[in-house]
Design an enzyme around this catalytic site. Structure first.
Site, PDB file in Angstrom:
ATOM      1  N   HIS A 160      33.503  46.668  45.717  1.00 24.27           N
ATOM      2  CA  HIS A 160      32.638  47.037  44.675  1.00 24.27           C
ATOM      3  C   HIS A 160      31.248  46.759  45.192  1.00 24.27           C
ATOM      4  O   HIS A 160      30.305  47.804  44.996  1.00 24.27           O
ATOM      5  CB  HIS A 160      32.740  46.408  43.395  1.00 24.27           C
ATOM      6  CG  HIS A 160      34.203  46.572  42.715  1.00 24.27           C
ATOM      7  ND1 HIS A 160      35.371  46.130  43.181  1.00 24.27           N
ATOM      8  CD2 HIS A 160      34.146  47.124  41.485  1.00 24.27           C
ATOM      9  CE1 HIS A 160      36.119  46.439  42.102  1.00 24.27           C
ATOM     10  NE2 HIS A 160      35.675  47.248  41.154  1.00 24.27           N
ATOM     11  N   HIS A 202      34.970  38.340  42.281  1.00 28.27           N
ATOM     12  CA  HIS A 202      34.771  37.817  43.883  1.00 28.27           C
ATOM     13  C   HIS A 202      33.722  36.805  43.958  1.00 28.27           C
ATOM     14  O   HIS A 202      33.003  36.303  43.069  1.00 28.27           O
ATOM     15  CB  HIS A 202      33.929  39.065  44.440  1.00 28.27           C
ATOM     16  CG  HIS A 202      34.758  40.167  44.893  1.00 28.27           C
ATOM     17  ND1 HIS A 202      35.543  40.158  46.172  1.00 28.27           N
ATOM     18  CD2 HIS A 202      34.952  41.480  44.480  1.00 28.27           C
ATOM     19  CE1 HIS A 202      36.198  41.421  46.175  1.00 28.27           C
ATOM     20  NE2 HIS A 202      35.800  41.934  45.138  1.00 28.27           N
ATOM     21  N   ASP A 227      31.374  36.832  49.338  1.00 29.35           N
ATOM     22  CA  ASP A 227      31.871  38.017  49.125  1.00 29.35           C
ATOM     23  C   ASP A 227      30.794  39.403  48.805  1.00 29.35           C
ATOM     24  O   ASP A 227      30.863  40.350  49.720  1.00 29.35           O
ATOM     25  CB  ASP A 227      33.214  38.375  48.439  1.00 29.35           C
ATOM     26  CG  ASP A 227      34.193  37.239  48.447  1.00 29.35           C
ATOM     27  OD1 ASP A 227      34.152  36.780  49.381  1.00 29.35           O
ATOM     28  OD2 ASP A 227      35.017  37.236  47.456  1.00 29.35           O
TER      29      ASP A 227
END
Length: 355
Positions: free
Chosen positions: A228, A271, A275
């Site tokens: 994302h 996440h 990340d």
């Protein structure tokens, strides 16, 4: 005589041996020079898009492997994370992130369309017209937008070059992510993955992953290098460079949306904070490294698509946007004939060949 290699320091006055040829001259006109010759932009668009689809399938397989290798959430708890400690958990923000990504994707396609209109304006093609003229719609979608304060890039083929830069950067990042998520398996903090479902049909799951960009498939444990965050940052960089050429407001709007989306990713526990941070850094560095070039992607990346037997030609020919150029050569023989005719009182005209 003592011979020295071309890369070493020789005593003053010593003539270099015949092998002392600089590397550039050594490979002049060779195989590598032919490999450096840029492919047509249209060929790059098609072939890099094909490569992106292939990389998407590689990532889908990697996601499935990661799902099977993920530590049991009942045994291994999520890792300590400073972002989790500072931000209150709000699970539904993961849906907000998907909505914001969809918004930025639409805005990027709109910007790409406007870049195409700028290209048409640059080559003198004019604005396209709809079969039925709708005043508001036609002006919004078909008019040329140009923010002169941020326009420092050649407009010819800018839409093609921008797409090549975007898709190659995305493919490189997804390929790297495929490797990273398989190498190290970390405990997941995602709520829906605390009791991970079993994948009954692996082939169907891979196809759904590609077709729905991961939204309609089963996958857990793909943590390092947030996917994302990669696409969010790519949209951010795309609009920071090209969106500002279309309208000044694109930069601040996309920046605010991207920053809020980063918050949503961490706050929803989709996440770890690392990340997100690693994905931001890698995406910015990759987008800058690929760069904007009139020849498209860097020649090193073009090496990966030269071998494809389809999807465009490997040599550049006269493009559809090129303007014809007439070159006239002045001939001394013709001038002498004209002087003789003038002296003889002849009124005939001598025709010349146009090249």
């Amino acid at each position: 005589m003592i011979s020295y290699p071309f890369f070493s320091l020789s005593p003053p006055g010593l003539v270099p041996p015949p092998m002392a040829v600089p590397p550039v001259e050594m490979y002049s006109g060779s195989f590598w020079n032919r490999m450096r010759k840029p492919l047509p932009l249209r060929t790059q668009v098609i072939r890099f898009t094909v490569v992106f689809v292939i990389v998407s399938f590689i990532l889908a397989v990697a996601l499935q492997i990661t799902h099977e290798r993920m530590p049991d959430p009942k045994v291994t708890k999520p890792l300590p994370d400073l972002g989790f400690e500072l931000l209150t958990k709000i699970s539904f923000l993961s849906v907000v992130t998907d909505v914001l990504i969809a918004f930025l994707s639409l805005l990027s396609f709109f910007t790409l369309w406007k870049l195409y209109l700028l290209h048409r304006h640059c080559v003198g093609s004019g604005e396209p017209e709809l079969p039925c003229n709708i005043p508001g719609v036609s002006r919004f979608f078909l008019s040329v937008w140009l923010c002169k304060e941020n326009c420092r890039i050649e407009l010819r083929n800018i839409h093609t070059i921008a797409w090549i830069r975007f898709i190659t950067s995305y493919a490189l990042l997804l390929l790297f992510r495929s490797l990273v998520i398989v190498m190290t398996s970390m405990p997941t903090p995602v709520d829906k993955c605390q009791d991970p479902p079993k994948i009954e049909n692996p082939v169907k799951n891979v196809i759904l992953t590609v077709l729905t960009a991961g939204g309609g498939s089963i996958h857990c444990g793909d943590l390092m290098v947030s996917g994302h965050t990669v696409i969010l940052t790519l949209h951010l960089m795309f609009h920071w460079i090209y969106g500002a050429m279309v309208h000044w407001s694109f930069r601040p709007v996309v920046t605010v949306v991207a920053i809020f989306s980063y918050y949503c990713i961490v706050a929803s526990r989709s996440h770890y904070t690392d990340d997100v941070l690693v994905a931001i850094y890698l995406t910015i560095a990759t987008f800058i490294a690929v760069g904007h070039n009139a020849d498209g992607a860097p020649w090193q990346l073009q090496l990966f698509i030269r071998w494809l037997p389809c999807c465009g030609a490997n040599s550049r020919e006269v493009t559809e946007d090129s303007q014809p150029v007439m070159v006239a050569f002045k001939s001394e023989a013709v001038d002498e004939l004209r002087e003789r005719d003038d002296s003889a009182g002849l009124s005939g005209e001598v025709s010349t060949n146009e090249v």
